[in-house]
Each structure stands twice: as C-alpha cells, then as structure tokens.
Enzyme design. Structure first.
Site, PDB file in Angstrom:
ATOM      1  N   GLU A  98      94.738  34.537   5.610  1.00  0.00           N
ATOM      2  CA  GLU A  98      95.810  33.801   6.276  1.00  0.00           C
ATOM      3  C   GLU A  98      95.782  33.787   7.639  1.00  0.00           C
ATOM      4  O   GLU A  98      96.312  32.818   8.451  1.00  0.00           O
ATOM      5  CB  GLU A  98      97.167  34.364   5.605  1.00  0.00           C
ATOM      6  CG  GLU A  98      97.438  34.458   4.145  1.00  0.00           C
ATOM      7  CD  GLU A  98      97.418  33.038   3.300  1.00  0.00           C
ATOM      8  OE1 GLU A  98      97.054  31.950   4.054  1.00  0.00           O
ATOM      9  OE2 GLU A  98      97.961  33.085   2.378  1.00  0.00           O
TER      10      GLU A  98
ATOM     11  N   HIS B 238      95.988  43.469   1.937  1.00  0.00           N
ATOM     12  CA  HIS B 238      95.657  42.530   0.868  1.00  0.00           C
ATOM     13  C   HIS B 238      95.613  43.611  -0.294  1.00  0.00           C
ATOM     14  O   HIS B 238      95.402  44.687  -0.439  1.00  0.00           O
ATOM     15  CB  HIS B 238      94.039  42.161   0.952  1.00  0.00           C
ATOM     16  CG  HIS B 238      93.952  40.840   0.082  1.00  0.00           C
ATOM     17  ND1 HIS B 238      93.681  41.044  -1.115  1.00  0.00           N
ATOM     18  CD2 HIS B 238      94.323  39.534   0.232  1.00  0.00           C
ATOM     19  CE1 HIS B 238      93.537  39.894  -1.617  1.00  0.00           C
ATOM     20  NE2 HIS B 238      94.036  38.906  -0.962  1.00  0.00           N
TER      21      HIS B 238
HETATM   22  N1  ACO Z   1     101.729  45.406   8.207  1.00  0.00           N
HETATM   23  C1  ACO Z   1     102.324  46.413   8.369  1.00  0.00           C
HETATM   24  N2  ACO Z   1     102.268  47.446   7.344  1.00  0.00           N
HETATM   25  C2  ACO Z   1     101.757  46.957   6.263  1.00  0.00           C
HETATM   26  C3  ACO Z   1     101.203  45.631   6.111  1.00  0.00           C
HETATM   27  C4  ACO Z   1     101.111  44.715   7.124  1.00  0.00           C
HETATM   28  N3  ACO Z   1     100.705  43.448   7.270  1.00  0.00           N
HETATM   29  N4  ACO Z   1     100.606  45.658   4.965  1.00  0.00           N
HETATM   30  C5  ACO Z   1     100.569  46.832   4.163  1.00  0.00           C
HETATM   31  N5  ACO Z   1     101.321  47.559   5.279  1.00  0.00           N
HETATM   32  C6  ACO Z   1     101.743  48.950   4.661  1.00  0.00           C
HETATM   33  C7  ACO Z   1     103.222  48.602   4.035  1.00  0.00           C
HETATM   34  O1  ACO Z   1     104.513  48.618   4.940  1.00  0.00           O
HETATM   35  C8  ACO Z   1     103.218  50.065   3.297  1.00  0.00           C
HETATM   36  O2  ACO Z   1     103.498  51.101   3.793  1.00  0.00           O
HETATM   37  P1  ACO Z   1     104.438  52.352   3.125  1.00  0.00           P
HETATM   38  O3  ACO Z   1     103.241  52.895   2.186  1.00  0.00           O
HETATM   39  O4  ACO Z   1     104.842  53.180   4.310  1.00  0.00           O
HETATM   40  O5  ACO Z   1     105.309  51.866   2.121  1.00  0.00           O
HETATM   41  C9  ACO Z   1     101.792  50.446   2.872  1.00  0.00           C
HETATM   42  O6  ACO Z   1     101.089  49.641   3.765  1.00  0.00           O
HETATM   43  C10 ACO Z   1     101.100  49.575   1.153  1.00  0.00           C
HETATM   44  O7  ACO Z   1     102.104  48.228   1.460  1.00  0.00           O
HETATM   45  P2  ACO Z   1     101.997  47.217   0.016  1.00  0.00           P
HETATM   46  O8  ACO Z   1     102.657  46.251   0.211  1.00  0.00           O
HETATM   47  O9  ACO Z   1     102.182  48.390  -1.352  1.00  0.00           O
HETATM   48  O10 ACO Z   1     100.416  46.901  -0.026  1.00  0.00           O
HETATM   49  P3  ACO Z   1      99.750  45.900  -0.870  1.00  0.00           P
HETATM   50  O11 ACO Z   1      98.213  46.156  -0.818  1.00  0.00           O
HETATM   51  O12 ACO Z   1     100.309  45.928  -2.243  1.00  0.00           O
HETATM   52  O13 ACO Z   1     100.204  44.459  -0.329  1.00  0.00           O
HETATM   53  C11 ACO Z   1     100.514  42.474   1.012  1.00  0.00           C
HETATM   54  C12 ACO Z   1      99.395  43.476   0.141  1.00  0.00           C
HETATM   55  C13 ACO Z   1     101.515  42.080   0.382  1.00  0.00           C
HETATM   56  C14 ACO Z   1      99.451  41.412   1.394  1.00  0.00           C
HETATM   57  C15 ACO Z   1     100.703  43.362   2.401  1.00  0.00           C
HETATM   58  O14 ACO Z   1      99.495  43.703   3.003  1.00  0.00           O
HETATM   59  C16 ACO Z   1     101.632  42.287   3.399  1.00  0.00           C
HETATM   60  O15 ACO Z   1     102.756  42.404   3.066  1.00  0.00           O
HETATM   61  N6  ACO Z   1     100.688  41.798   4.286  1.00  0.00           N
HETATM   62  C17 ACO Z   1     101.596  40.814   5.200  1.00  0.00           C
HETATM   63  C18 ACO Z   1     101.771  39.486   4.557  1.00  0.00           C
HETATM   64  C19 ACO Z   1     100.483  38.639   4.287  1.00  0.00           C
HETATM   65  O16 ACO Z   1      99.694  38.673   5.341  1.00  0.00           O
HETATM   66  N7  ACO Z   1     100.479  37.999   3.190  1.00  0.00           N
HETATM   67  C20 ACO Z   1      99.053  36.977   2.785  1.00  0.00           C
HETATM   68  C21 ACO Z   1      98.223  37.947   2.071  1.00  0.00           C
HETATM   69  S1  ACO Z   1      96.692  37.207   1.447  1.00  0.00           S
HETATM   70  C22 ACO Z   1      97.111  36.058   0.314  1.00  0.00           C
HETATM   71  O17 ACO Z   1      98.086  36.011  -0.264  1.00  0.00           O
HETATM   72  C23 ACO Z   1      95.975  34.853   0.068  1.00  0.00           C
END
Ligand code: ACO
Length: 364
Positions: free
Chosen positions: A300, A247
């Site tokens: 989600e 998140h």
């Molecule tokens: N699975 C695997 N790896 C992940 C996940 C995940 N769900 N979430 C974050 N990471 C990793 C990324 O690969 C990244 O790795 P890196 O540093 O090696 O590149 C690191 O964690 C940081 O990722 P960011 O995208 O910068 O983290 P942020 O906190 O900005 O992202 C997000 C949040 C977009 C929700 C992300 O966690 C994600 O894509 N989750 C999966 C999709 C999802 O569940 N979306 C619903 C969100 S809740 C809502 O919108 C109400």
C-alpha cells in the site's frame, strides 16, 4: 467435521480451505509468483491483459473484449458505482448461473465481466465531462490505455506505465478476503457478475482495499516539514500505526512494494524522494522500537505513490485496486467452478440454551 472448540480458528487465520494452482505468497522469501512466474519478471515486461490471461488460462496471449459500458448508477463514488452496476450485467447479457454453464462459457463471462468492470470504473471516474470520441477509445492498443482514454481522454505514456505496473503487481494475492468472497459466491453456483459484486464489497473495507489513501498524508507531511524522522516518531509516539507497513502474511519485504518502488524511481515520480526518506525513517524507527517483530514496507505504501503519480485521486484508489484484482478473481472463480464444492464452514454455537418464545424479551 465435528464442530468443537478445538477446531476453532478465529478469522480462519492459516486455515487451508483450497488447493490452488494460481498463486500463494511465499511469506518467508518475500516472493509472489503468478502460476509460477515471479512478479518481478512480469512488471514492466508483460501488460495487464497478458497477466489476466496467465492467471486465468495459464498462458499469455488472450485478449479481453472491448467494452465501453456505462455504469447503471452514478453515486459520486467510483467503487460504489461499479459494485452496484455489476449484478445487472447478468440479465443484460443473458449470463446463466455457473452451475448451469460450461467452463468455456464461464471463461467468456469472466472476460466480459472484467472488461465491463474496467469500463464502469473509467466512465464513473469521468463523471460529467464530455464523452471521449469513440475513435480514440478504439485506437487504444492495450486494456490499460483504453481504460485511461475512457477516463481521461489522452493519457501520457508515464501514466500508462504506472497504472500497468500497479495493475500487474496487484492482480492476484492468494486467499485474501475479496478473493475468498468471490470463491464463496462462486461455490453456490451463482453467475459471474454476482461473484464480482460480492468481491468488490469485500474489498471496500479499509482493512483490505482502503489503505493507500491513508499513506498520502504522511508523505505530504514529510514534504512540508522536510523531517521524515519527526513524522514517523510523531505517529508512533501517539501509538498510531504507520500506514503502509506491516503485513499479516509477509515477514520479509512485500515483493509488490519492491517492484512498485523500482517503478516509481524509474518514472521519476515527484514524490519518490519524500516517500523513500519516509520509508527509511520508518524502517529504522520500527526496528529500534520492535526488534522482536519484523515490520516491513507493504504494497500500500508504494501503491499510494504510484497511483498519485498517475493522477488517481485518493477516493478513487479502492476502485483501481478493484480493476487490478479482477484478474485474480476471474482465475479463482473458474478454479472454484471446476472444483464444484460448496463452501460452508461451521460456527461453535454459544448463544441461549433451548427456550420457548415466552422467554424472549418482547413476547406477546
Ligand atoms: N505501525 C506500527 N506498529 C505496527 C504496525 C505498523 N504499521 N504493524 C504492526 N505493528 C505492531 C502492532 O502495534 C502490534 O504491536 P503489539 O504487539 O505491541 O500490540 C504488533 O506490531 C503486531 O500487530 P498485528 O496487528 O497483530 O500484526 P499483523 O501482522 O496481524 O497486522 C497489519 C498486519 C494489519 C497490516 C498491520 O501491520 C497494520 O495495521 N499495518 C498498517 C495498515 C496497513 O498498512 N494496511 C495495509 C496492509 S497490506 C494489504 O492489505 C494489501
């Protein structure tokens, strides 16, 4: 304010644009409070209508008007029908721009627009099936039951409880993209249905409202194979993201995931066991692979399980999120009207230097 590179914050991340008395997620404590009340204390105890009233009026007890409107469009996609139909509500009901009406009138338009949104969604989801008798709709005691009756005819008590829990927990979440959109439109003095229509469009993207449908395939795979750890490893080994985890705001567990997990368990949702096994395997694997970065379950994941339990097909899940978030949008639109300040950020210009039309490709 000077528009320099120093003030540039991509995606406005962390930028404080408003003071708000409605709600803001407590990222470190993993708590979400609506006007100071923790959602843990609301889900299962207070219905969606009272939560709408809490968010908009800062008090329980107000009742939304009964509305059985049909959407003006029938595209086969519930969210599209709702978004396309909303702007027509203003001329149909004589709703003037926020700039020209009182706060009391605005609050009335918000209640009417919320009820119309729910009715549009229910009627669009019902599609070509024969209409439900009016007496059944009139007999539904709560907003959620009325919605489910318009959509399905005779909902079960478990369906009512599942949707109520989901709508309450997803009703408001601070300055997310759709709420921000609603406030931007409201800040121009536009009418209430225009604010809602903009917010619905903002929510339609997979990064905001489209994730639950993408969680279900992982759970189905776990049910088929009986091996949650292998499902998780397969996804991460392919360098894909585990949907329903991580998140932007929360570093602790998303509190909405916690309350929805509890409700799924209490309701004996058939997919609970597979989902819980998958969640456990995912958290174990993520902690092992990413000890530097807390990645917890987000709303989600359990929204997908509870909506699936309530019989909501995956393509309709974004529209269910729209119905829930009408409450938060309403509260923020009213707060923005009272604030009365146009939202107008700036951009650092990095295009062509000054030039004449002759220097533009295609001139003459
Ligand atoms: N699975 C695997 N790896 C992940 C996940 C995940 N769900 N979430 C974050 N990471 C990793 C990324 O690969 C990244 O790795 P890196 O540093 O090696 O590149 C690191 O964690 C940081 O990722 P960011 O995208 O910068 O983290 P942020 O906190 O900005 O992202 C997000 C949040 C977009 C929700 C992300 O966690 C994600 O894509 N989750 C999966 C999709 C999802 O569940 N979306 C619903 C969100 S809740 C809502 O919108 C109400």
């Amino acid at each position: 304010m000077a528009t320099t590179n120093d003030s540039f914050v991509p995606g406005l991340e962390g930028v404080v644009a408003f003071h708000s008395a409605i709600a803001e997620p407590d990222k470190d404590g993993g708590a979400l409070r609506y006007r100071g009340v923790n959602i843990d204390d609301l889900v299962g105890r207070v219905g969606f209508e009272d939560v709408w009233s809490l968010l908009v009026d800062d008090a329980f007890g107000a009742r939304l008007p009964v509305d059985i409107s049909f959407p003006a469009f029938s595209s086969g996609d519930v969210r599209v029908d709702v978004q396309a139909s909303l702007p027509l509500l203003a001329p149909a009901r004589g709703f003037g721009p926020l700039l020209d009406i009182t706060d009391e009138q605005a609050r009335d338009h918000l209640a009417q627009t919320t009820s119309a949104t729910l009715a549009y969604a229910a009627r669009s989801a019902r599609g070509d099936r024969p209409e439900v008798p009016q007496s059944m709709i009139d007999g539904a005691p709560t907003v959620v039951e009325r919605f489910l009756t318009m959509w399905l005819g005779e909902p079960t008590p478990e369906q009512v409880r599942a949707i109520d829990a989901y709508w309450v927990s997803a009703a408001e979440h601070g300055m997310n993209a759709s709420t921000f959109t609603a406030r931007v439109v409201a800040s121009t003095g536009a009418d209430v249905p225009a604010c809602f229509a903009g917010a619905v469009g903002s929510m339609s993207g997979p990064l905001h409202g489209g994730a639950p449908a993408r969680v279900l395939p992982m759970i189905e795979q776990t049910e088929r194979t009986g091996d949650a750890a292998a499902v998780v490893k397969g996804i991460l080994d392919r360098h894909e993201r585990l949907m329903g985890f991580g998140h932007r705001v929360y570093r602790a567990e998303d509190p909405r995931a916690r309350v929805l997990r509890r409700t799924c368990q209490e309701l004996n949702a058939p997919r609970y066991e597979a989902a819980a096994a998958l969640e456990q395997a995912a958290l174990t694997e993520l902690r092992e692979r990413r000890p530097d970065r807390p990645i917890e379950t987000n709303v989600e994941f359990w929204a997908a399980v509870i909506l699936d339990f309530a019989g909501v097909p995956a393509p309709m899940m974004p529209a269910m999120f729209t119905c829930a978030r009408t409450a938060g949008w309403s509260a923020h639109i009213l707060e923005q009207k009272r604030l009365g300040r146009l939202v107008r950020p700036a951009a650092v210009y990095n295009g062509h230097p000054p030039r004449t039309p002759e220097n533009v490709v295609g001139f003459g």
